[in-house]
Design a protein around this motif. Structure first.
Motif, mmCIF file in Angstrom:
data_model
loop_
_atom_site.group_PDB
_atom_site.id
_atom_site.type_symbol
_atom_site.label_atom_id
_atom_site.label_comp_id
_atom_site.label_asym_id
_atom_site.label_seq_id
_atom_site.Cartn_x
_atom_site.Cartn_y
_atom_site.Cartn_z
ATOM 1 N N ALA A 148 0.836 -1.208 0.000
ATOM 2 C CA ALA A 148 0.000 0.000 0.000
ATOM 3 C C ALA A 148 0.869 1.255 0.000
ATOM 4 C CB ALA A 148 -0.933 -0.012 1.207
ATOM 5 N N SER A 151 2.187 1.888 -3.438
ATOM 6 C CA SER A 151 1.110 2.425 -4.284
ATOM 7 C C SER A 151 0.894 3.906 -4.013
ATOM 8 C CB SER A 151 -0.184 1.640 -4.033
ATOM 9 O OG SER A 151 -1.256 2.167 -4.789
ATOM 10 N N ARG A 152 0.877 4.299 -2.732
ATOM 11 C CA ARG A 152 0.685 5.711 -2.400
ATOM 12 C C ARG A 152 1.827 6.568 -2.942
ATOM 13 N NH1 ARG A 152 -1.444 3.496 2.506
ATOM 14 N NH2 ARG A 152 0.616 3.563 3.501
#
Length: 370
Positions: A148, A151-152
């Motif tokens: 995550a 991805s950010r």
């Protein structure tokens, strides 16, 4: 009025400049990476000095939270209730920076990371190399969190998070990694990691020695060279089997100690750590231990024979002991280090040999010499 992005840019610059000023990082490329990757996007919450802090990802965190994140703090992110499960953290930049510098990265290098943590370290590496980084994480929650984070950061094209046990390395991934970096304390190196190295490549890993995990450079020819004094959270499973480690470091031992004063003049931190490495190279009973009723900051380097017989080197240059013979042995080794000119840990070299009793093949550093 400055916009939020402008404020963050300035904060990142101050953060990277501070790391450069204190010697944590020494090259422009590594400094630029720390000034580019937003560490706060890699943590949704962390523990610091006994408090838990949330890090919202739908808004800019508060200044108090950012002040902690963009400091030299280690951020504990996962604290499992079961000790057999891996914990996770974002290591202190004061150790991340020197380790990345020790990798000697150049553009295009392929890097394998064992221990994704929050994904922050892999993002820093990929920023420097501009090439794919494969990062492996044994913990399911940490692996999901690292993916995550990547991805950010918008770095999914460069960093790939793989959820698997680190012992097996990249599994079916093609080999030829120029560097393998390990961000968890291990007992030794699986032979498969060395087989995954490209010509001229090496593994950089915090490897058990004296109850700590100094960062060592390990090569395909099985040569070993210590690079940095460090300690890390320990791996679980076959990377740190109890059969190899034996006595776990960190025990508090009872006893009314005797003392051998003035073995050395008081030792600064670097010299104390150099002597610690020397002691562990000469006596495998060297570990990190605590003497009941004494301040641990006064020195935790000990030779431990059993639950009642131990001797400690103190930072004030004295030796404390619960066994006179062991105290004399420790004092002799310490004076030997001093007589040899106080060699730093970076002057040592060793050889990887097969660990006895390991459930799965594991190569551990041995045969130390200067």
């Amino acid at each position: 009025m400055a916009t939020a992005p402008d404020q963050m840019t300035r904060r990142l610059d101050r953060y990277a400049n501070a790391l450069r000023d204190q010697g944590t990082i020494t090259s422009n490329t590594v400094q630029e990476a720390f000034a580019t990757i937003e560490r706060h996007k890699c943590v949704t919450g962390f523990y610091y000095r006994g408090e838990h802090y949330d890090v919202p990802q739908d808004a800019t965190p508060g200044e108090d939270v950012l002040d902690i994140i963009y400091s030299d703090a280690s951020l504990m992110t996962i604290m499992p209730s079961d000790r057999s499960m891996p914990a996770s953290s974002s290591s202190a930049p004061t150790i991340m920076g020197p380790m990345i510098e020790a990798l000697d990265l150049t553009p295009g290098m392929r890097v394998l990371e064992i221990g994704a943590g929050t994904g922050y370290n892999a993002a820093l590496i990929a920023t420097i190399t501009g090439a794919e980084v494969v990062t492996i994480e044994a913990g399911s929650a940490a692996a999901a969190g690292a993916a995550a984070s990547i991805s950010r950061l918008g770095m999914g094209d460069l960093v790939r998070v793989v959820h698997t046990d680190g012992y097996d390395g990249p599994g079916t991934e093609p080999g030829g990694f120029d560097r393998i970096i390990v961000t968890v304390g291990i007992a030794g190196v699986p032979p498969a990691w060395l087989d995954q190295l490209a010509e001229g490549g090496f593994v950089l890993a915090p490897t058990a020695h004296g109850g700590m995990h100094p960062t060592m450079e390990l090569h395909h020819d099985r040569s070993v060279r210590p690079r940095l004094w460090s300690d890390f959270m320990t791996a679980v499973g076959p990377l740190r089997p109890a059969e190899v480690i034996g006595r776990e470091p960190g025990a508090t031992l009872p006893g009314t100690p005797g003392s051998i004063p003035n073995v050395l003049a008081p030792l600064e931190t670097d010299a104390y750590n150099d002597c610690w490495f020397h002691l562990a190279a000469h006596d495998p009973r060297t570990t990190r231990a605590y003497l009941e009723g004494t301040d641990p900051w006064g020195g935790m380097c000990a030779i431990v024979a059993d639950d009642t017989r131990a001797a400690w080197l103190r930072t004030n240059g004295s030796v404390m002991h619960t066994d006179p013979a062991l105290g004399a042995k420790l004092a002799h080794l310490v004076r030997g280090w001093d007589d040899a000119g106080r060699p730093p840990l970076t002057q040592w070299s060793g050889t990887l040999t097969q660990a006895e009793y390991a459930p799965r093949p594991l190569l551990i550093p041995s045969a130390w010499s200067i």
